[in-house]
Write a protein that holds these residues in place. Structure first.
Motif, PDB file in Angstrom:
ATOM      1  N   ILE A   7       0.881  -1.157   0.000  1.00 20.09           N
ATOM      2  CA  ILE A   7       0.000   0.000   0.000  1.00 20.09           C
ATOM      3  C   ILE A   7       0.921   1.210   0.000  1.00 20.09           C
ATOM      4  CG2 ILE A   7      -0.327  -0.021   2.521  1.00 20.09           C
ATOM      5  CD1 ILE A   7      -3.204   1.128   1.892  1.00 20.09           C
ATOM      6  N   ASP A   9       1.514   5.416  -0.130  1.00 20.04           N
ATOM      7  CA  ASP A   9       0.837   6.656   0.232  1.00 20.04           C
ATOM      8  C   ASP A   9       0.743   7.615  -0.952  1.00 20.04           C
ATOM      9  OD1 ASP A   9       3.193   8.168   0.062  1.00 20.04           O
ATOM     10  OD2 ASP A   9       3.359   8.506   2.200  1.00 20.04           O
ATOM     11  N   ALA A  10      -0.007   8.685  -0.768  1.00 20.90           N
ATOM     12  CA  ALA A  10      -0.333   9.612  -1.845  1.00 20.90           C
ATOM     13  C   ALA A  10       0.887  10.298  -2.458  1.00 20.90           C
ATOM     14  CB  ALA A  10      -1.314  10.671  -1.340  1.00 20.90           C
ATOM     15  N   TYR A  27      -1.976  -1.248  -3.641  1.00 23.34           N
ATOM     16  CA  TYR A  27      -3.106  -0.364  -3.368  1.00 23.34           C
ATOM     17  C   TYR A  27      -2.583   1.066  -3.353  1.00 23.34           C
ATOM     18  CZ  TYR A  27      -7.362   1.422  -1.236  1.00 23.34           C
ATOM     19  OH  TYR A  27      -8.520   2.117  -0.983  1.00 23.34           O
ATOM     20  N   TYR A  28      -3.238   1.934  -4.131  1.00 21.26           N
ATOM     21  CA  TYR A  28      -2.838   3.337  -4.179  1.00 21.26           C
ATOM     22  C   TYR A  28      -4.045   4.188  -4.543  1.00 21.26           C
ATOM     23  CZ  TYR A  28      -1.072   7.750  -5.899  1.00 21.26           C
ATOM     24  OH  TYR A  28      -0.864   9.095  -6.100  1.00 21.26           O
ATOM     25  N   LYS A  29      -4.231   5.245  -3.789  1.00 17.96           N
ATOM     26  CA  LYS A  29      -5.192   6.297  -4.114  1.00 17.96           C
ATOM     27  C   LYS A  29      -4.507   7.612  -3.753  1.00 17.96           C
ATOM     28  CE  LYS A  29      -9.434   3.708  -3.527  1.00 17.96           C
ATOM     29  NZ  LYS A  29      -9.955   3.586  -4.846  1.00 17.96           N
ATOM     30  N   ASP A  31      -5.606  10.310  -2.688  1.00 21.08           N
ATOM     31  CA  ASP A  31      -6.202  11.117  -1.621  1.00 21.08           C
ATOM     32  C   ASP A  31      -6.400  10.309  -0.336  1.00 21.08           C
ATOM     33  OD1 ASP A  31      -8.175   9.425  -2.536  1.00 21.08           O
ATOM     34  OD2 ASP A  31      -9.704  10.970  -2.723  1.00 21.08           O
ATOM     35  N   ILE A  32      -5.689   9.225  -0.183  1.00 20.78           N
ATOM     36  CA  ILE A  32      -5.885   8.343   0.968  1.00 20.78           C
ATOM     37  C   ILE A  32      -5.279   8.964   2.238  1.00 20.78           C
ATOM     38  CG2 ILE A  32      -3.815   6.953   0.571  1.00 20.78           C
ATOM     39  CD1 ILE A  32      -5.587   4.506   1.390  1.00 20.78           C
ATOM     40  N   LYS A  33      -6.005   8.844   3.318  1.00 18.91           N
ATOM     41  CA  LYS A  33      -5.563   9.365   4.611  1.00 18.91           C
ATOM     42  C   LYS A  33      -4.705   8.327   5.334  1.00 18.91           C
ATOM     43  CE  LYS A  33      -8.151  13.050   4.226  1.00 18.91           C
ATOM     44  NZ  LYS A  33      -7.568  14.125   3.498  1.00 18.91           N
ATOM     45  N   LYS A  36      -6.412   5.426   7.127  1.00 20.38           N
ATOM     46  CA  LYS A  36      -6.944   4.427   6.194  1.00 20.38           C
ATOM     47  C   LYS A  36      -5.819   3.514   5.688  1.00 20.38           C
ATOM     48  CE  LYS A  36     -10.437   3.110   3.452  1.00 20.38           C
ATOM     49  NZ  LYS A  36     -11.712   2.633   3.879  1.00 20.38           N
ATOM     50  N   ILE A  37      -4.644   4.078   5.453  1.00 22.29           N
ATOM     51  CA  ILE A  37      -3.491   3.273   5.040  1.00 22.29           C
ATOM     52  C   ILE A  37      -3.188   2.234   6.116  1.00 22.29           C
ATOM     53  CG2 ILE A  37      -0.981   3.329   4.668  1.00 22.29           C
ATOM     54  CD1 ILE A  37      -1.404   6.014   3.223  1.00 22.29           C
ATOM     55  N   ILE A  40      -6.017  -0.496   6.158  1.00 23.24           N
ATOM     56  CA  ILE A  40      -5.946  -1.407   5.010  1.00 23.24           C
ATOM     57  C   ILE A  40      -4.725  -2.313   5.122  1.00 23.24           C
ATOM     58  CG2 ILE A  40      -5.571  -1.514   2.507  1.00 23.24           C
ATOM     59  CD1 ILE A  40      -7.317   1.071   2.345  1.00 23.24           C
TER      60      ILE A  40
END
Length: 165
Positions: A7, A9-10, A27-29, A31-33, A36-37, A40
């Motif tokens: 995972i 980070d942004a 996993y990557y978004k 705008d992820i906080k 939440k990282i 997950i």
């Protein structure tokens, strides 16, 4: 053999794309906080990759594996760091490649063409493929094979990760 899952980070979207191209479930978004990282990573047993020292420290306190990427290093150095510390395979294999955009496993459409079954994007071996291979060749040449801490990590005093159980 099961490969690691990550995972990211942004701040490391480019690295997330590279990991996917190398075939790693990432996993990557953008705008992820942080909370939440951590959630997950804990639920899905993913290795956290971040440039955020605070996030890495919180991950370590929770017993989660985390790799801290120092600011100012390029993609080649990031790949070397991950190869040295997490034994990622730096091989461009289109049979294992995931969609750089959505992380789905690509389907082969022809000799040198692939399509993502989820987002419908198409990929092929164009001139960018040569550039990617050059980056991989340079990174592979720098990977430490004798078990010692890599030189750039010693210089930056970097070893912010927990071992994977």
């Amino acid at each position: 053999m099961q490969r690691q899952s990550f995972i990211v980070d942004a701040m490391l979207g480019r690295l997330a794309r590279w990991l996917r191209i190398l075939g790693y479930d990432t996993y990557y978004k953008n705008d992820i906080k942080d909370w939440k990282i951590l959630k997950i990573a804990e639920e899905t047993k993913r290795i956290i990759i971040t440039r955020d020292r605070g996030l890495c420290n919180r991950a370590k306190k929770k017993g989660l594996p985390c790799e801290l990427i120092q600011p100012g290093i390029g993609i080649e150095e990031m790949l070397v760091q991950l190869a040295n510390n997490w034994k990622i395979d730096l091989t461009l294999d289109m049979a294992a490649t995931r969609c750089p955009e959505c992380d789905s496993i690509l389907e082969q459409m022809g000799k040198d063409r692939w399509k993502c079954p989820k987002c419908s994007k198409e990929y092929w071996k164009g001139t960018h493929w040569i550039t990617m291979q050059e980056i991989i060749i340079k990174a592979k040449a720098k990977v430490n094979t004798n078990g010692e801490e890599p030189d750039f990590a010693r210089r930056l005093n970097v070893r912010h990760r927990n071992s994977v159980s």
